[in-house]
Design an enzyme around this catalytic site. Structure first.
Site, mmCIF file in Angstrom:
data_model
loop_
_atom_site.group_PDB
_atom_site.id
_atom_site.type_symbol
_atom_site.label_atom_id
_atom_site.label_comp_id
_atom_site.label_asym_id
_atom_site.label_seq_id
_atom_site.Cartn_x
_atom_site.Cartn_y
_atom_site.Cartn_z
ATOM 1 N N LEU A 140 0.854 -1.171 0.000
ATOM 2 C CA LEU A 140 0.000 0.000 0.000
ATOM 3 C C LEU A 140 0.897 1.230 0.000
ATOM 4 O O LEU A 140 2.007 1.197 0.543
ATOM 5 C CB LEU A 140 -0.898 0.032 1.242
ATOM 6 C CG LEU A 140 -1.920 -1.096 1.401
ATOM 7 C CD1 LEU A 140 -2.657 -0.957 2.734
ATOM 8 C CD2 LEU A 140 -2.920 -1.100 0.255
ATOM 9 N N ASP A 141 0.440 2.306 -0.599
ATOM 10 C CA ASP A 141 1.210 3.534 -0.561
ATOM 11 C C ASP A 141 1.409 3.990 0.879
ATOM 12 O O ASP A 141 0.630 3.638 1.775
ATOM 13 C CB ASP A 141 0.496 4.636 -1.352
ATOM 14 C CG ASP A 141 0.401 4.324 -2.832
ATOM 15 O OD1 ASP A 141 1.258 3.563 -3.324
ATOM 16 O OD2 ASP A 141 -0.522 4.836 -3.489
ATOM 17 N N LYS A 142 2.417 4.805 1.082
ATOM 18 C CA LYS A 142 2.767 5.277 2.428
ATOM 19 C C LYS A 142 1.551 5.796 3.196
ATOM 20 O O LYS A 142 1.353 5.469 4.368
ATOM 21 C CB LYS A 142 3.827 6.379 2.321
ATOM 22 C CG LYS A 142 4.165 7.053 3.641
ATOM 23 C CD LYS A 142 5.150 8.196 3.429
ATOM 24 C CE LYS A 142 5.415 8.938 4.731
ATOM 25 N NZ LYS A 142 6.337 10.082 4.522
ATOM 26 N N ARG A 239 -5.755 5.907 -7.363
ATOM 27 C CA ARG A 239 -5.507 7.341 -7.412
ATOM 28 C C ARG A 239 -5.462 7.838 -8.855
ATOM 29 O O ARG A 239 -6.036 8.881 -9.192
ATOM 30 C CB ARG A 239 -4.200 7.654 -6.685
ATOM 31 C CG ARG A 239 -4.220 7.240 -5.218
ATOM 32 C CD ARG A 239 -2.845 7.197 -4.591
ATOM 33 N NE ARG A 239 -2.250 8.520 -4.552
ATOM 34 C CZ ARG A 239 -0.991 8.745 -4.162
ATOM 35 N NH1 ARG A 239 -0.207 7.716 -3.812
ATOM 36 N NH2 ARG A 239 -0.523 9.961 -4.134
#
Length: 326
Positions: A140-142, A239
């Site tokens: 997962l992104d930060k 996104r």
């Protein structure tokens, strides 16, 4: 801690939709448990064959070709264990299910050499040092919160990677986006590196296949809460696809989202929207087949606290508008 050597043996067939791609790029897609840089090193060292022929990094591969990898992986103390708190939702001898908080980077990299999920996992379960990327098979992104699965054995690692490749793993997200959507839909738009901004991804003509499904859960003034499911798993996929629809995620400044408080809204809501520090994205549900038993398993976690608080304010605003119109 002494170095250990692990024999890596893989045999994969190139799918038709990867035909014509560079060997290193295709192999990185088919074997996501290894970094592209490591795969390039193995190719250059003569440890990768295409249809039993030696090959180069830049060679193209075609549908149906068989790629064979036979290499040695040395594990060392390059990434040290760190006592970072983990929210472990489920654990057994084969897998861990983690509820990742915002701000936690998954893998160490140049800008984040430590303090990552990988460092935390090595402290929680030291045996993960024997696995590629400490058992992490997806990320997962930060600043995205929610559920991730981590393998604890090589058997589980291989099984989970295969499930991801075959699109067996079910991942559902909650995404708060700008604007009003009246219906759900499907986005089928290829994603690749942005042509001019190399830190971003974009919908590009020759990108990798990317498919996202979404449906409307709640509507608020100027905002919509979506349930989003991934059919593929590209970098920044949700996104990028939501931005492609002109409905970027709240807080996603990387992809151009600017706060848009509804006109005349409560000051608390305006302040919350203007100060929300991350993309409003949460991995709420995860489903997979247990790598040892084959049992279908599912997990769900509550909405991340910061996103839940913002949604409460948006619901209050929606109620205020409805009352004014009554």
């Amino acid at each position: 801690m002494t170095d250990s050597v692990q024999s890596i043996r893989r045999r994969v067939q190139v799918p038709a939709d990867h035909a014509g791609g560079r060997l290193d790029r295709v192999l990185a897609q088919l074997l996501p448990e290894f970094s592209r840089g490591r795969l390039q090193q193995w190719i250059e060292a003569g440890q990768v064959w295409v249809d039993e022929q030696p090959c180069r990094v830049r060679d193209k591969v075609w549908g149906g070709a068989v790629i064979r990898l036979a290499a040695e992986l040395t594990h060392c103390d390059e990434h040290r264990p760190q006592a970072i708190a983990l929210d472990v939702v489920y654990a057994d001898a084969q897998i861990l299910i983690i509820n990742k908080p915002a701000g936690l980077v998954v893998h160490p990299a140049a800008g984040n050499p430590d303090g990552t999920l990988q460092n935390a996992l090595l402290h929680y379960a030291p045996e993960l040092a024997a696995l590629p990327r400490a058992g992490i098979v997806h990320r997962l992104d930060k600043d995205t919160t929610g559920l991730m699965v981590v393998a604890r054995t090589l058997q589980a690692h291989s099984a989970l990677v295969e499930q991801l490749q075959k699109r067996v793993v079910h991942r559902e997200y909650r995404a708060l986006v700008l604007g009003t959507l009246v219906a759900g839909g499907r986005v089928d738009a290829p994603i690749g590196r942005h042509p001019t901004q190399r830190t971003k991804m974009a919908v590009v003509r020759h990108g990798r296949e990317a498919i996202t499904h979404y449906r409307v859960l709640e509507s608020y003034p100027g905002h919509t809460l979506l349930a989003v499911e991934l059919e593929t798993g590209r970098t920044h996929q949700i996104r990028v696809h939501m931005t492609h629809l002109h409905h970027p995620l709240v807080g996603d400044t990387t992809y151009g989202a600017r706060p848009r408080p509804p006109r005349g809204c409560r000051p608390e809501l305006a302040a919350a929207l203007q100060s929300f520090p991350r993309q409003a994205l949460h991995a709420i549900r995860l489903g997979l087949l247990h790598p040892a038993t084959g049992e279908a398993m599912h997990w769900e976690v509550p909405m991340a606290a910061d996103l839940a608080a913002l949604l409460r304010l948006l619901r209050q605003e929606a109620a205020d508008v409805a009352n004014r119109l009554a």
